[in-house]
Design an enzyme around this catalytic site. Structure first.
Site, PDB file in Angstrom:
ATOM      1  N   THR B 152      36.311  49.403  41.954  1.00  0.00           N
ATOM      2  CA  THR B 152      37.312  50.172  42.409  1.00  0.00           C
ATOM      3  C   THR B 152      38.610  50.049  41.372  1.00  0.00           C
ATOM      4  O   THR B 152      38.764  51.648  41.119  1.00  0.00           O
ATOM      5  CB  THR B 152      37.448  48.927  43.455  1.00  0.00           C
ATOM      6  OG1 THR B 152      37.623  47.756  43.148  1.00  0.00           O
ATOM      7  CG2 THR B 152      35.838  48.862  44.300  1.00  0.00           C
ATOM      8  N   LYS B 174      32.274  43.645  38.782  1.00  0.00           N
ATOM      9  CA  LYS B 174      33.130  44.537  39.319  1.00  0.00           C
ATOM     10  C   LYS B 174      34.316  43.504  39.951  1.00  0.00           C
ATOM     11  O   LYS B 174      33.499  42.846  40.837  1.00  0.00           O
ATOM     12  CB  LYS B 174      32.748  45.065  39.712  1.00  0.00           C
ATOM     13  CG  LYS B 174      33.066  45.384  41.656  1.00  0.00           C
ATOM     14  CD  LYS B 174      34.437  45.653  41.798  1.00  0.00           C
ATOM     15  CE  LYS B 174      35.163  44.994  43.068  1.00  0.00           C
ATOM     16  NZ  LYS B 174      36.082  45.802  43.381  1.00  0.00           N
ATOM     17  N   THR B 185      36.679  39.085  45.296  1.00  0.00           N
ATOM     18  CA  THR B 185      36.359  40.957  45.270  1.00  0.00           C
ATOM     19  C   THR B 185      35.198  41.067  44.017  1.00  0.00           C
ATOM     20  O   THR B 185      35.834  41.959  43.729  1.00  0.00           O
ATOM     21  CB  THR B 185      37.215  41.857  46.029  1.00  0.00           C
ATOM     22  OG1 THR B 185      37.031  41.771  46.816  1.00  0.00           O
ATOM     23  CG2 THR B 185      36.425  43.136  46.681  1.00  0.00           C
ATOM     24  N   GLU B 265      44.316  43.705  38.145  1.00  0.00           N
ATOM     25  CA  GLU B 265      45.083  44.529  38.110  1.00  0.00           C
ATOM     26  C   GLU B 265      46.514  44.107  38.206  1.00  0.00           C
ATOM     27  O   GLU B 265      47.314  43.264  38.291  1.00  0.00           O
ATOM     28  CB  GLU B 265      45.075  44.718  39.988  1.00  0.00           C
ATOM     29  CG  GLU B 265      44.255  45.530  40.888  1.00  0.00           C
ATOM     30  CD  GLU B 265      43.996  45.280  41.831  1.00  0.00           C
ATOM     31  OE1 GLU B 265      44.799  44.825  43.061  1.00  0.00           O
ATOM     32  OE2 GLU B 265      42.865  45.887  42.582  1.00  0.00           O
ATOM     33  N   SER B 389      47.922  52.329  51.273  1.00  0.00           N
ATOM     34  CA  SER B 389      48.324  53.474  51.861  1.00  0.00           C
ATOM     35  C   SER B 389      49.562  54.831  51.082  1.00  0.00           C
ATOM     36  O   SER B 389      47.921  54.540  50.092  1.00  0.00           O
ATOM     37  CB  SER B 389      49.631  53.011  52.654  1.00  0.00           C
ATOM     38  OG  SER B 389      50.151  51.974  51.696  1.00  0.00           O
TER      39      SER B 389
END
Lengths: 389, 389
Positions: B152, B174, B185, B265, B389
């Site tokens: 992702t 992942k 996740t 991240e 978003s």
């Protein structure tokens, strides 16, 4: 306003030179009586700063004649020397207050509070000289200056007041980071001229902090120095009904708590998390706190993204009573999640304003609780990655 | 490498059009036997995605003949329709695998895993067509492509392998955000050609995840979709000793877990937190996790600031056995805190490199644990405030 709103108190705030930038950094609050009843609530962090260990001991006696507070250094994790320094500060306050008057102040009734960096000894020459200077400037109008002197990264000083019939509760607070349950790097001094026993003060203070400061969770970090004190002078000669007094204390605490959230380091949003229809109040608080601490959600709120999946994710980590397919979530009044799944159109959610309301409906009972949090921003990272270096 | 390193497995990774940008988003891993024993570990989040609920049920049978995974959508909080979609996907996999051969695949042995945004239904026309396409591209060299298709926000795909004597354990993973205990996740598929019962696989997998994925805590957030599967084909016709096999599984899990932390991240630092001299292993893990989740410390590490006060502050919020004045903390080998107070000069700490080691000595026993975390950065805020978003 502030700690001198109630009769019987004087206060001062001065620059003692503890902060290198020369800003005010030492405050003194004196209870001139006739009564000296007091109560205190302290951090539940097991690593407690020297002034917390000292003041906990002082409060066991139920009486406090003065509070000395400094910013510019937390005196936490400073070993036996740090504790000796706190003791010496209390002795100094007692000595200067006794000058030229009856010797009715003893160090054992002087509370001490410190805030700032952990792991540094205070410059005691400056602290002791500062105490002397502050004592010389004590005034019945000194509350504002005292509130200014306890600021660290606070952008504004924080004061509040509530009036009873013939009596008053006033207070000051500082805190802008490390705001979390069990209080925060938060120093609060409340004063009242009501005439009450320390046991009554203690009950009112614990009831109030449980529902106010304890439900503020800016960044999930609990400090070593959190201190909330309530001093009663009895100068109004009035003993209010407990409910009225407790209500006034809660009002002042709530006002100050909201000011803390509104001034949290680097925050761009204040998030009001209301958990409703919980089986128990503890469940509601646990769920609210879990939502308040979810970094991914805090980032989403910063990005004005009504990402309700992250709310459900946070609820799912708790032990609260609920069924996943009975969860409903509203953001700013739009029920974006119904029955654990997609609800109203997320495009309807307006998140332009500073205050964001999240409502989590557990469909498991009738209890509720409100937790306040902040968003997570790049400014928060910047402030806290450069704070000590 | 990856899930096709062990004999008996084929895999494929294709672009089904679930992701709008056209990147690969669907992976298929097939166990061609002769055995189909399997084990699985799933998120402990109580809000579980449809594929987790489905796959938990599949694993109860102890056999898995294929796994289908998609990125581009988590199929979480999607209600009954989401569960039906997962079921339909498994049925489709069974149907296409049975084409032109004996009908030995049934949906009840097909595990499903999804990752991506919560609260969106999958585009089932694309998913089902993608399954057909993937089945046509199954290959004994398809492991790499499968690993790529489950990414992702991962910047790189993650694979690992460990070799036994005549048998192999390989895997893919992942995950780049929401990395937290009880997994993340995080989708992981491990395969082996060792010949083992599902009960043995289950024990080896639980032992391994407890000490690897469960001790990765990038951002304290626990996902709704975490899935770790271990499939055994028996194609090597070798049944290794339990210790050897468990060791290989742990090695692969550890390798993949480190890759997850290294690709978290927005992170600029990987933080290795070792808690030593704890009274129990649980204490060591609790303390390590508390340090790992302290936002103020994570910011400080980002700023290359050896702010040990924030470590003590985090330790103080736990229930672990320790005395505050017996705590020692080293950062990159420099004991900046000794006996709960100031230790060696913090200026000696070199924090220029990506890996930062924090050692917390509780002086309370002889147990230890290592937790991996990341720093908190402005990039993390940016990635996670703009994700949906």
């Amino acid at each position: 306003m502030s700690v001198t709103a109630a009769k019987g108190f004087t206060a001062a705030g001065i620059a003692a030179g503890i902060k290198e930038n020369g800003n005010p950094d030492l405050a003194l609050v004196v209870n001139n009586g006739p009564r000296r009843a007091a109560a205190g609530v302290f951090t539940s962090n097991r690593v407690k700063a020297a002034p917390v260990l000292w003041s906990e001991q002082v409060l066991r006696g139920g009486e406090v004649s003065a509070v000395v507070l400094n910013s510019g250094g937390a005196n936490a994790c400073t070993g036996p020397q740090g504790f000796q320094d706190t003791h010496a500060t209390a002795e100094k306050v007692a000595a200067v207050l006794n000058q030229g008057g009856p010797e009715d102040h003893s160090a054992g009734e002087i509370a001490v509070a410190s805030t700032g960096l952990i792991g540094l000894l205070l410059p005691m020459d400056k602290v002791l000289a500062g105490v002397e200077k502050a004592a010389g400037e004590l005034s019945a109008h000194g509350g504002e200056k005292a509130a200014i002197a306890i600021k660290t990264t606070d952008s504004v000083h924080k004061t509040a007041v509530a009036e009873g019939e013939g009596w008053t509760v006033g207070g000051m607070a500082k805190g802008a980071g490390m705001l979390a349950p069990g209080l925060a790097t938060m120093l609060v001094v409340l004063t009242t001229d009501a005439d009450l026993e320390s046991a009554t003060l203690d009950k009112a203070l614990r009831d109030a902090t449980r529902q106010t400061f304890d439900r503020v969770d800016s960044d999930g970090c609990m400090s070593t120095n959190d201190t909330v004190l309530l001093l009663a002078s009895g100068a109004s000669e009035i003993t209010p009904r407990y409910e009225e007094f407790a209500d006034a204390v809660r009002t002042v605490c709530d006002d100050l708590a909201r000011q803390l959230i509104g001034d949290a380091e680097g925050a761009s949003k204040d998030i009001r998390i209301e958990v409703i229809n919980a089986a128990t109040e503890d469940d509601a608080v646990e769920v609210g706190r879990s939502i308040a601490r979810n970094n991914l959600l805090k980032c989403a709120i910063h990005g004005e993204d009504p990402n309700w999946g992250r709310v459900l994710s946070a609820i799912g980590t708790t032990r609260a009573a609920f069924e996943p397919d009975a969860l409903n979530v509203a953001i700013n009044g739009i029920w974006v999640c119904r029955g654990g799944s997609v609800g109203e159109d997320r495009e309807l959610v307006d998140m332009r304003y500073r205050e964001v309301k999240i409502t989590a409906d557990l469909s498991a009972g009738s209890e509720s609780a409100v937790i306040w949090a902040n968003d997570l921003t790049a400014d928060y990272v910047h402030e806290n990655s450069a704070y000590s270096s």
